[in-house]
Design a protein around this motif. Structure first.
Motif, short mmCIF file in Angstrom:
data_model
loop_
_atom_site.label_atom_id
_atom_site.label_comp_id
_atom_site.label_asym_id
_atom_site.label_seq_id
_atom_site.Cartn_x
_atom_site.Cartn_y
_atom_site.Cartn_z
N ALA A 52 -8.02 -3.13 1.42
CA ALA A 52 -9.50 -3.31 2.24
C ALA A 52 -10.06 -3.66 0.77
N GLY A 53 -11.35 -4.44 1.77
CA GLY A 53 -12.60 -4.74 0.85
C GLY A 53 -12.30 -6.85 0.84
N PRO A 54 -12.74 -6.44 -0.26
CA PRO A 54 -13.12 -6.26 -1.86
C PRO A 54 -13.26 -5.58 -2.27
N ASP A 55 -14.73 -5.00 -1.24
CA ASP A 55 -15.61 -4.37 -2.14
C ASP A 55 -15.62 -2.75 -1.81
N LEU A 56 -16.44 -2.31 -3.00
CA LEU A 56 -16.04 -0.68 -2.81
C LEU A 56 -16.36 0.19 -1.63
N ARG A 57 -17.14 -0.55 -0.69
CA ARG A 57 -17.67 0.57 0.41
C ARG A 57 -16.47 0.32 1.42
N SER A 58 -15.97 -0.79 1.53
CA SER A 58 -14.82 -0.66 2.49
C SER A 58 -13.42 0.43 1.91
N GLN A 59 -13.18 -0.62 0.67
CA GLN A 59 -12.29 0.42 0.18
C GLN A 59 -12.51 2.17 0.08
N VAL A 60 -13.49 2.86 -0.23
CA VAL A 60 -14.09 3.61 -0.65
C VAL A 60 -13.40 4.16 0.88
N LEU A 61 -13.90 4.00 2.27
CA LEU A 61 -13.48 4.55 3.56
C LEU A 61 -12.80 4.43 3.68
N GLN A 62 -11.79 3.07 3.31
CA GLN A 62 -9.86 3.26 3.71
C GLN A 62 -9.05 4.12 2.75
N THR A 63 -10.01 4.80 1.47
CA THR A 63 -9.32 5.55 1.35
C THR A 63 -9.32 7.10 1.43
N LEU A 64 -10.55 7.43 1.37
CA LEU A 64 -10.69 8.31 2.76
C LEU A 64 -10.18 8.86 3.87
N ALA A 65 -10.02 7.58 4.29
CA ALA A 65 -9.14 7.85 5.78
C ALA A 65 -7.89 7.56 5.56
N ASN A 66 -7.41 7.45 4.41
CA ASN A 66 -5.91 7.91 3.76
C ASN A 66 -5.82 8.90 3.91
N VAL A 67 -6.27 9.43 2.41
CA VAL A 67 -6.24 10.83 2.29
C VAL A 67 -6.21 11.59 3.93
N SER A 68 -7.24 11.62 4.27
CA SER A 68 -7.27 12.21 5.66
C SER A 68 -6.11 12.16 6.62
N SER A 69 -5.85 11.86 6.35
CA SER A 69 -3.84 11.09 7.23
C SER A 69 -3.33 11.84 6.89
N VAL A 70 -3.33 11.75 5.70
CA VAL A 70 -2.14 12.45 5.10
C VAL A 70 -2.67 14.44 5.32
N LEU A 71 -3.61 14.46 4.80
CA LEU A 71 -3.62 15.85 5.50
C LEU A 71 -3.90 15.88 7.12
N GLU A 72 -3.72 15.22 7.60
CA GLU A 72 -3.80 16.14 9.11
C GLU A 72 -2.66 15.86 9.93
N ALA A 73 -1.19 15.08 8.86
CA ALA A 73 0.02 14.83 8.96
C ALA A 73 0.50 16.23 8.41
N GLY A 74 0.02 17.24 7.28
CA GLY A 74 -0.06 18.21 6.87
C GLY A 74 -0.24 19.45 7.34
#
Length: 137
Positions: A52-74
């Motif tokens: 995502a990005g290249p800006d910090l906001r886009s990358q941070v929100l996508q990264t948090l979404a990616n962590v969240s998806s692993v949490l939910e899958a677990g």
């Protein structure tokens, strides 16, 4: 030592296989460790991982979404997270990152997870990596 609690890999459907021999998440009993996630957009078959990005906001929100998806899958959520580690590539991003982080977790019902922030080198184009440890139940 008891062996009746199996260790299982957790891979959400949004994620491709890791680039080396590790799991996106591992659950053993009521413990779920999420591997460091970066701001890659959800996987598309036949396409290389795209940040995502290249800006910090886009990358941070996508990264948090990616962590969240692993949490939910677990079987977990951010409410179960007890530790979050943040890896930033630029010390100048700390204040903006904190604003984004606070905004993202504004609706958290329980106390926020403990957090450590460190500064690292990441592959070209990536600005942030985040991992999390959750305890369920």
């Amino acid at each position: 030592m008891s062996h009746d609690t199996a260790k299982t890999a957790v891979t959400p459907p949004t994620h491709t296989a890791p680039p080396a021999k590790f799991s996106h998440g591992v659950r053993k009993g009521n413990i779920l460790q999420v591997a460091g996630q970066v701001g890659f957009l959800p996987a598309v078959e036949g396409r290389a991982p795209t940040p995502a990005g290249p800006d910090l906001r886009s990358q941070v929100l996508q990264t948090l979404a990616n962590v969240s998806s692993v949490l939910e899958a677990g079987g977990a959520s951010w409410e179960d997270a007890v530790m979050v580690r943040v890896y930033l590539t630029d010390t100048g991003h700390f204040a903006e990152f904190n604003e984004l982080y606070d905004e993202y977790f504004a609706a958290l019902a329980g106390p926020p997870a403990a957090r450590t922030t460190v500064y690292v080198g990441l592959p070209a184009g990536l600005l942030v990596e985040i991992d999390a440890l959750a305890v369920l139940g």
